[in-house]
Structures are given as structure tokens and as C-alpha cells.
Design an enzyme around this catalytic site. Structure first.
Site, mmCIF file in Angstrom:
data_model
loop_
_atom_site.group_PDB
_atom_site.id
_atom_site.type_symbol
_atom_site.label_atom_id
_atom_site.label_comp_id
_atom_site.label_asym_id
_atom_site.label_seq_id
_atom_site.Cartn_x
_atom_site.Cartn_y
_atom_site.Cartn_z
ATOM 1 C CB SER A 535 -0.975 0.061 1.130
ATOM 2 O OG SER A 535 -2.241 1.001 1.177
ATOM 3 C CG HIS A 650 -5.651 -2.136 0.021
ATOM 4 N ND1 HIS A 650 -4.999 -1.996 -0.847
ATOM 5 C CD2 HIS A 650 -5.318 -1.626 1.133
ATOM 6 C CE1 HIS A 650 -3.940 -1.160 -0.458
ATOM 7 N NE2 HIS A 650 -4.107 -1.096 0.966
#
Length: 678
Positions: A535, A650
Site C-alpha cells: 500500500s 486491499h
């Protein structure tokens, strides 16, 4: 690089056949290189066995004598929500009762359901909101479920798919921040409205209490239940990731603003006072409270706009508040002190707040697990790099912590040492980092070393037990390193803000300084050094790679941001302008372009090998970041591997087999790059 100059813009298309074919080809190429390695199956199998080891701690939340736990295994890959009693939990073989089977639900409805969370109604906890996600994405469907009857409630609350925020107000009323229609969304794709919905009434009868402009970030709402005081309804209106306005919702649905600074967080509510953590200095009356402070602010003080405020904690420059829990009578703070945990508690008395400390180990990190309603019981876990996690239960103020469970040791830690070292950043700042290595590791540059970092959003990098990296990396002769760079939350708001917006490259420089320090000390060398991040950490390692391609032998770049000139146009990117800056602003675009990894890649540069991973279900960070960067490097003849999972989103919310395969690919990649190569 403008849109018309970007030759890989087509990889942003999540529905296009050309992009899908590219992904399929890349996945096949990566599997031929990594999954076909003779070590892959053994590592993946061992990791999966560890994940499914029945001795692993089943963490829980407790409601009215029931301990609830989400569990996955070979028979239930999507998982079951189950419960047992405390006495049963203390036994060697708890009698778990399944109250919701996600595998059965997914099969019955023909949907790719995974569980995103369960929200119990505190005062009647068999009523809950079940949040279901397709393939692990952030968007969820919420439905009311009765745990005692093991069924969804006929005529109960049910809300369509979206990045919604739904919480209980009363048993018959819910706060709903909807995100299932475009007009309900901010530019960032999050809810801009707060509604009150009643059981049994159609959505057309719901009452809207707040609507933000489209250029805001998000609106959410919740209820604080007070013990002996009236509940308080809070509405939070965020115009950026770190700036917000709080309101109290009155009985007539009117909103009363609370005069808190824009960069402050309400962390709890006790004794009719808000527990507030400051991210910027705040002057109240004649006193200025420092950023990072934790305050007890009476509700009456805020409503009146005048009155007393008490400072609970004013952390030093090497401390930060990591977590806060309120019990029936106490506020408990997880205080990071040089990235080690201490538990500090506060009790409201007529004369002020009494402070006392709870006994905690000298090293390692604590995480709050649970706090049952209307009790002074606290459950927390403790671990460090070489100590398996333990789950503890303690009754405040002076109870002796009871160890309910201990994670099984995954390897013999006797041959290893975990140390905190320090590097000097270019501006002279001391950057701490943790090193886990063999006690007898030679300092001749030969140790394969994996350096992990994040450096953003005030998220600290904390010690954690290396249960899988122990047997599959340390025992292979490797060292594991975690950098506590600026941008993170190891030392409070100032540490974060030093690497925010135009100063973002400070975190990259800190990370590079740690890498250089590892080489200078002789633990490793550039061809034996890999970096990994996900990320924002994917941005970190991507930027470090293009800034210092000579310094690293391999890069693992997971669910990353990499195109910083288009990130606001992709999924939730616009919500992070406060962290990175706005590419639509000329000066900020210039700063972003100066480090944006996708734009900084150049022909003729010998970049290290890179392994990019992402997910087709990631609706937070668009998979195009990884796709385009891999394609660009490959187009320049560089060694770039790419793998995109079909699920997981995610945060990797998927079944354990996929999780094991993903970790095994990373490990095999590291073996090939750092151990096999001479």
C-alpha cells in the site's frame, strides 16, 4: 506524463479484455517461475498448516457471557462465526457453537461472500449487523442477523452494497452513511451523508441529518453508550483525511458543533467526558495543549464553550499513544515508549483523574483485544519478534493478568536475537529500526536481509512474532529488518507530519538511510538486500528503488500506489490528498512528479528485480498502479514479475490457502534473488 502520453493507460480498465488477457499472461509467467520452484509447494503447505493449527489463539469479542470468534479451516475456507463460554474457552477443547457459516451462505446465494465484520448491538448482542464483502473488497452489504435463532431477521435492517458506514443507534434505529448511489459519494468514493433509518420502515422514510459537499472526504456517525449517563450521538464530518468537525446530534435531529480543533480525534467517552487525542496544538482558555496530548474534555465544557480540561498524557518526543480503551470506570492507554508498549490507566475522581500503570513486560508490543460492556475487564495480546503472542485477561485496577492462550512457537528462537538499531537520516534525525538475525551472523555482508517499511498515515511499525518468517527465512540464514521511519506513528503527530505532503520524500530518505546503515555495518550488501512494503509501503519501496537502484538486490511491492500524478483519479485515491498532496495543484504536482515511481522510471537504468502483487478486488488502491509499473519496467527490458489475485481486496480478506500461496511466492522470490544467486 499526461494521459495521452501514458502508453499503459489501458491497464486501468478493470473490465477490458485486453487488460484481462495481460493479467492472465503475467500470472502464468509468474507461476511458471515461482510456483513451479520445487520449494513453493512445501513452503505454501507449511504456512497453511501454521494458519490452520488449532493451537493458534482464537481471538474473541465478549458479549453477555459469550465469546465470539471468526474461524477458518480446511472445512470452512470462507469461515464461520462461532461462540463459546469463558469457562469453555479456558478449557483445552472449547465447545464452539457455529452461529453463522459463510461457506453455506455463499453457496446458498451463489455469491463470493466473505465476512468483513459483525457489529453486535451492545445492549442486546444477539442482534447484529453482518457485513459481507464480495471477494474481500471494501464495499459491503449489511444485513441484520439474530445469533440465537441463526437466521437473518425478516424485515430487519438491510442495506445495499457500497462503502457504507452502518452502526446501531438503538435496537430499532441505525445510523446509515450510504454509498450505494453516485450522488451519495464524495470525490473519494466515501459517504457524504448521514441518515437515521428505523426498523421496518422503507428507506424513503429515513431522516437525513447531514450532507457534505462532494469535495469533502467522508461522513460517519455512532453512539457512545454511557454508564449511568445519557448516551451521546456523534457525527463526524471529514473534509480531509486528518481534518474533521465533530457534532452532537440532539433529540430534534439538529447538530451542535463541538469546538475541537480540526486535527483531533475523539477516542472514547467516560464519566461524561470525551477522551480526545490532539494531532495539532490546541489553545483552550489560557493554556496551549501540545500535539500528541491526550485530554479528558467534559461534554459540558464543549457545549458551553468554556470550562476545565484535564491533560491525561503529554507524550515526549519518543512516545506516542498507540491505542485507547475505556472500561466501566477507567481509561486505559497503550503508550508506545521508544516503540515498546506500556499500559497506563486513568480513573476519574472528584478531585481529578488518577493515573496508575499496569504491569507489562519490558519489551514488545501490546494490542487491545476486547473490553466487555459494563465491566473493568480488559483483554490484550503481547508479543515481540521472538516471543509468540499471548492473550491476557485482567480486571482493573489491580487484578493479576491471566494468560488465557499462548500462540505455539513456530521455531526455536534460541539461535536468534532481536535488536533495536539506529541510522542517521540525511538531515541528522535518528531513525530507529529493528533487526532480527542469527546471534552468530557474520558481519561480512553475506546475510540475505529483508527490509520492511511503511512510513505513512501515522501508522507505526511494531514488533510482531515472526511465526512464518522464522522457519522460512531466519532458518534459511536470512535477517528480517523493520524500519521505523518518519511518516509513521512511532513517535506521534510530529513524526508523521515530518513526511507529509511535500515532505513525503523524507520517509524515502529515512528508509534509504536504514538500508545504507545495514550495508555499512556489514550485516548485508546491496546484492543481498531486499525491500518490501504494501500500500503506502509499496509507494515507499517503489520510490526507494528508482532513487537508489544500486542499493537493492530485490523489491517486493504489494498493492502499491505508484502513479502519483493519477492516484486521485483511481478508486479511493482522492481521500489521501492530505497525505500526499493534490496533483491538480501546480506546486504539489511538481513535488509529486519529483518522486512518483511510475514517472521516474527511465530507460538505461539497471533497476533491481521487482515482484509486484495486487488484487482485482482491491477497490481502495487501484490494481493499475502495479500493472502499469510492471508493464513499463518490462518494456524497458527489466526483470519485473507481476501477480494479481482474483480476490482478497486491499487487506487480503480471503481464504487461508490463497494467503499461504501469496506468502510462499514472496519467499520463493526472495530465495531465488538473495540466496540462490551468488
Amino acid at each position: 506524463m499526461s494521459d495521452t502520453q501514458d502508453p499503459y493507460l489501458w491497464l486501468e480498465d478493470l473490465e477490458g479484455e485486453e487488460a484481462a488477457a495481460w493479467v492472465a499472461g503475467q500470472n502464468a509467467r509468474t507461476q511458471a517461475r515461482l510456483d513451479a520452484d520445487p520449494r513453493f509447494a512445501g513452503v505454501a503447505g507449511a504456512v497453511l498448516a501454521n494458519l490452520r493449527d488449532t493451537r493458534q489463539i482464537p481471538f474473541f469479542t465478549e458479549y453477555q457471557g459469550w465469546l465470539y470468534n471468526f474461524h477458518q479451516d480446511a472445512e470452512h475456507p470462507r469461515g464461520v462465526y462461532r461462540r463459546t463460554t469463558l469457562d469453555g474457552y479456558r478449557g483445552t477443547a472449547p465447545d464452539w457453537q457455529t452461529v453463522l457459516d459463510i461457506d453455506t451462505l455463499a453457496a446458498a446465494e451463489g455469491e463470493d461472500w466473505y465476512l468483513d465484520g459483525v457489529s453486535h448491538y451492545t445492549l442486546s448482542p444477539e442482534h447484529c449487523l453482518v457485513h459481507l464483502t464480495r471477494g474481500g473488497q471494501d464495499a459491503t452489504v449489511s444485513r441484520e442477523y439474530h445469533l440465537g435463532r441463526r437466521e437473518f431477521v425478516d424485515g430487519g435492517f438491510a442495506f445495499p452494497e457500497g462503502k457504507n458506514h452502518v452502526t446501531w443507534r438503538t435496537l430499532d434505529e441505525a445510523f446509515v452513511c450510504p454509498a450505494w448511489h453516485d450522488e451519495q459519494l464524495t470525490r473519494a468514493g466515501y459517504p457524504r451523508e448521514v441518515w437515521l433509518a428505523r426498523r421496518g420502515e422503507p428507506w424513503s422514510m429515513a431522516r437525513r441529518v447531514l450532507q457534505l459537499p462532494e469535495d469533502a472526504m467522508m461522513a460517519i456517525a455512532w453512539r457512545f453508550l454511557g454508564d449511568g449517563v445519557k448516551p451521546v450521538d456523534i457525527v463526524e464530518a471529514s473534509d480531509g483525511f486528518y481534518s474533521k468537525q465533530y457534532f452532537i446530534l440532539n433529540n430534534d435531529d439538529a447538530l451542535s458543533p463541538l469546538p475541537l480543533p480540526a486535527k483531533a480525534d475523539i477516542e472514547g467517552y467516560l464519566n461524561d467526558a470525551f477522551i480526545v487525542r490532539l494531532a495539532e496544538p490546541w489553545r483552550w482558555a489560557d493554556t496551549e495543549h501540545a500535539a500528541g496530548s491526550l485530554l479528558a474534555v467534559p461534554r459540558a465544557t464543549l457545549v458551553a464553550g468554556a470550562g476545565p480540561i484535564e491533560v491525561l498524557l503529554a507524550p515526549t518526543s519518543r512516545q506516542s499513544v498507540s491505542g485507547i480503551e475505556t472500561t466501566r470506570r477507567f481509561v486505559v492507554v497503550n503508550l508506545l515508549d521508544n516503540v515498546q508498549s506500556r499500559l497506563v490507566a486513568f480513573e476519574p475522581l472528584d478531585t481529578g483523574w488518577r493515573r496508575f500503570e499496569l504491569p507489562t513486560p519490558e519489551t514488545g508490543v501490546i494490542e487491545f483485544v476486547d473490553q466487555p460492556w459494563q465491566t473493568d475487564i480488559l483483554s490484550y495480546s503481547f508479543s515481540d519478534y521472538l516471543t509468540p503472542a499471548g492473550l491476557y485477561r485482567v480486571e482493573l485496577p489491580g487484578g493479576e493478568p491471566e494468560c488465557l492462550r499462548a500462540q505455539p512457537a513456530a521455531f526455536d528462537a534460541g539461535s536468534y536475537v532481536a535488536e533495536q538499531w539506529q541510522a542517521n537520516a540525511p538531515d541528522g534525525e535518528a531513525i530507529p529500526y529493528f533487526v532480527v538475525r542469527r546471534r552468530d551472523a557474520p558481519f561480512d555482508g553475506s546475510t540475505p536481509t529483508l527490509l520492511y517499511g511503511y512510513g505513512g498515515f501515522e501508522v507505526p511499525m511494531l514488533p510482531h512474532y515472526v511465526d512464518n518468517f522464522g522457519p522460512h527465512w531466519l532458518e534459511k540464514g536470512g535477517a528480517f529488518v523493520v524500519a521505523c521511519i518518519r511518516g509513521g506513528g512511532e513517535f506521534g503527530p510530529a513524526w508523521h507530519q515530518a513526511a507529509q505532503r511535500a515532505n513525503k520524500p523524507v520517509s524515502f530518505a529515512d528508509f534509504i538511510a536504514v538500508a545504507e546503515d545495514l550495508v555499512a555495518r556489514g550485516l548485508t550488501s546491496s546484492n543481498k538486500l531486499a525491500i518490501e512494503g504494501g500500500s503506502n509501503g509499496g509507494l515507499l519501496v517503489g520510490a526507494a528503488m528508482v532513487m537508489r537502484p544500486d542499493l537493492f538486490g530485490a523489491v517486493v511491492c504489494e498493492v502499491p500506489l505508484l502513479d502519483m500524478l493519477r492516484y486521485t483519479e483511481l478508486h479511493a485515491g482522492a481521500s489521501w490528498i492530505d497525505e500526499y498532496g493534490d496533483p491538480e495543484d501546480e506546486l504539489e504536482a511538481e513535488a509529486l512528479a519529483a518522486y512518483s515511481p511510475y514517472q521516474r522510471v527511465e530507460n538505461g537504468v539497471a533497476y533491481p528485480s521487482v515482484f509486484f502483487t495486487t488484487s482485482a478486488r482491491d477497490d481502495r488502491v487501484h490494481p493499475a498502479h502495479a500493472r502499469k509499473m510492471a508493464a513499463k519496467l518490462q518494456g524497458l527490458g527489466r526483470d519485473a514479475l507481476f501477480f494479481e489475485t482474483g480476490g482478497g481486496g486491499h487487506s487480503g480478506n480471503t481464504d487461508q490457502a490463497q494467503t499461504a500461496d501469496e506468502l510462499a511466492r514472496v519467499l520463493v522470490y526472495l530465495y531465488q534473488r538473495l540466496i540462490d544467486a551468488e
